[in-house]
Design a protein around this motif. Structure first.
Motif, mmCIF file in Angstrom:
data_model
loop_
_atom_site.group_PDB
_atom_site.id
_atom_site.type_symbol
_atom_site.label_atom_id
_atom_site.label_comp_id
_atom_site.label_asym_id
_atom_site.label_seq_id
_atom_site.Cartn_x
_atom_site.Cartn_y
_atom_site.Cartn_z
ATOM 1 N N PHE A 108 78.250 42.646 78.511
ATOM 2 C CA PHE A 108 79.917 42.292 78.260
ATOM 3 C C PHE A 108 80.723 43.015 79.391
ATOM 4 N N ARG A 109 81.835 42.367 80.251
ATOM 5 C CA ARG A 109 82.716 42.457 80.637
ATOM 6 C C ARG A 109 83.748 42.301 80.046
ATOM 7 N N PRO A 110 84.239 43.024 79.834
ATOM 8 C CA PRO A 110 86.223 42.880 79.006
ATOM 9 C C PRO A 110 86.816 42.720 80.306
ATOM 10 N N GLY A 168 78.018 36.870 88.529
ATOM 11 C CA GLY A 168 79.068 37.797 87.587
ATOM 12 C C GLY A 168 79.618 38.996 87.829
ATOM 13 N N ASP A 169 78.171 39.667 88.819
ATOM 14 C CA ASP A 169 78.534 40.636 89.875
ATOM 15 C C ASP A 169 79.912 40.698 90.648
ATOM 16 N N ILE A 170 79.481 39.713 91.172
ATOM 17 C CA ILE A 170 81.031 38.825 92.264
ATOM 18 C C ILE A 170 82.250 38.736 90.906
ATOM 19 N N SER A 207 83.051 40.044 88.192
ATOM 20 C CA SER A 207 83.271 40.735 87.201
ATOM 21 C C SER A 207 84.436 42.033 88.002
ATOM 22 N N ASP A 208 83.669 41.724 89.405
ATOM 23 C CA ASP A 208 84.093 42.650 89.978
ATOM 24 C C ASP A 208 85.620 42.293 90.713
ATOM 25 N N GLU A 209 86.557 40.873 90.969
ATOM 26 C CA GLU A 209 87.421 40.188 90.203
ATOM 27 C C GLU A 209 88.040 40.098 89.557
HETATM 28 MG MG MG Z 1 78.675 44.799 91.160
#
Ligand code: MG
Ligand code: IPM
Length: 369
Positions: free
Chosen positions: A100-102, A250-252, A254-256
């Motif tokens: 979960f990355r809010p 999701g990695d990319i 979520s940084d954005e």
């Molecule tokens: Mg990352």
């Protein structure tokens, strides 16, 4: 008593974890806290980024509070010994498939965002990243043939993108349930991000998510290609609610999404298994360039500790207290350098921790009286 394994890691990891621990202590909850090395710090002592003893501690704990791992000085090591393998190993061994990355934009920080304030004001979206499958864990070529982490004279290298049906189903359920819960039972919306126009893995992803959706008729489902999603995130981020996607996208994304909120230094994350046991960590990395200089923003880690209290330890009220203390500190104009725009007092890592602790203590005195 709930057991927490604390793994500070490398770079700024130690400094930010220290502040999160001070905040947890200020809440006076019955928690048993044990610390162990991980990443480069563990490699230095045990010759491995995820030593048996650290893994055992993490597995025995109710929750893991994690700092950050990585340093350029380990780039030459063979991949299996690099610090990043520690977090990947923990995710895999603990079965932490749901990340979960809010991305929540505090009103006080709209001016720190790289987007126009009106685009991010009130932003509250949730990225759910599948965390134990995809190209991250598919068969790579070269682990055995690499020399010092590199491939002298090699003509090619590859990794394999792969998802099984149960892996997609379980993360889709998590996303639909989260959308339902966030909307207070009104349904909400899930955007499933894929690359079905090019990749078989993501056509399959799209088909399976659509199938699972049949069980959640109250939740709206939309599908979006990842390139378009990357664009929409900076064009009209508030149109999203819950975004569900694979490990790599999701990695990319979520940084954005983190940058929309002003700074990646603000973003907590939770990685959960099927029983809500979790690992909690800031979304940012170890930032070796600013390590040890009292410059890092500890808020993402402090907010990760709040998520830990809410999701795994069932102390929702304590989590609320941390989150509202963070709001108070921002309203008072305190800012670390990464979120400086719009602030009145620039502070370091420790002073930011002091301020959150003070806000929590003041509140508890008020409630007690
Ligand atoms: Mg990352
Ligand atoms: C993250 C990080 C990790 C990832 C690295 C450190 C392995 O970027 O948690 O987003 O790629 O998952």
């Amino acid at each position: 008593m709930a057991k927490i394994a604390v793994l500070p890691g490398d770079g700024i990891g130690t400094e930010i974890i220290e502040q999160a621990l001070r905040v947890l202590r200020a809440l006076e909850l019955p928690l048993e806290i044990e610390t162990a090395p991980v990443g480069g710090a563990a490699y230095e002592v045990h010759g491995h980024p995820l030593p048996e003893s650290t893994l055992r501690l993490a597995m025995a704990a109710d929750a893991v509070l994690f700092g950050a791992v990585g340093d350029w000085k380990y780039d030459k090591l063979e991949r299996a010994l690099r610090p990043e393998q520690a977090i990947l190993g923990l995710r895999k061994h603990l079965g932490l498939f749901a990340n979960f990355r809010p991305a929540l934009c505090y009103g006080q920080l709209t001016h720190a965002s790289s987007l126009k304030p009106e685009l991010v004001d009130g932003l509250d979206i949730l990225i759910i990243r599948e965390l134990t499958g995809d190209i991250y864990f598919g068969q790579p070529r070269g682990r055995r043939t690499a020399v010092d982490g590199h491939f002298p004279g090699a003509e090619e290298a590859f990794d394999t993108m792969r998802y099984s049906k149960p892996e997609i189903e379980r993360i889709a359920h998590v996303a639909f349930r989260a959308a339902r819960q966030r909307s207070g039972g009104k349904g909400g919306k899930v955007t499933s991000v894929d690359k079905a126009n090019v990749l078989e893995t993501f056509q399959f992803w799209k088909d399976v998510v659509t199938e699972v959706h049949a069980q959640y008729p109250d939740v709206e489902l939309e599908h979006m290609y990842v390139d378009n999603a990357a664009m929409q995130l900076v064009r009209a981020p508030k149109k999203f609610d819950v975004v569900v996607t694979g490990n790599m996208f999701g990695d990319i994304l979520s940084d954005e999404a983190a940058m929309l909120t002003g700074s990646i230094g603000m973003l907590p994350s939770a990685s959960l298994d099927a029983n809500n046991k979790g690992l909690y960590e800031p979304s940012h990395g170890s930032a070796p360039d600013i390590a040890g200089r009292d410059l890092a923003n500890p808020l993402a880690t402090i907010l990760s500790a709040a998520m830990m209290l809410r999701f795994t330890l069932q102390h929702a009220e304590a989590a609320d207290r941390i989150e509202s203390a963070v709001g108070d500190v921002l309203s008072a104009g305190l800012r670390t350098a990464d979120i400086w725009s719009g602030g009145t007092t620039q502070v370091g890592t420790r002073a930011m921790g002091d301020a959150v602790v003070a806000a929590i203590t003041k509140k508890s005195i008020r409630t007690k009286s």
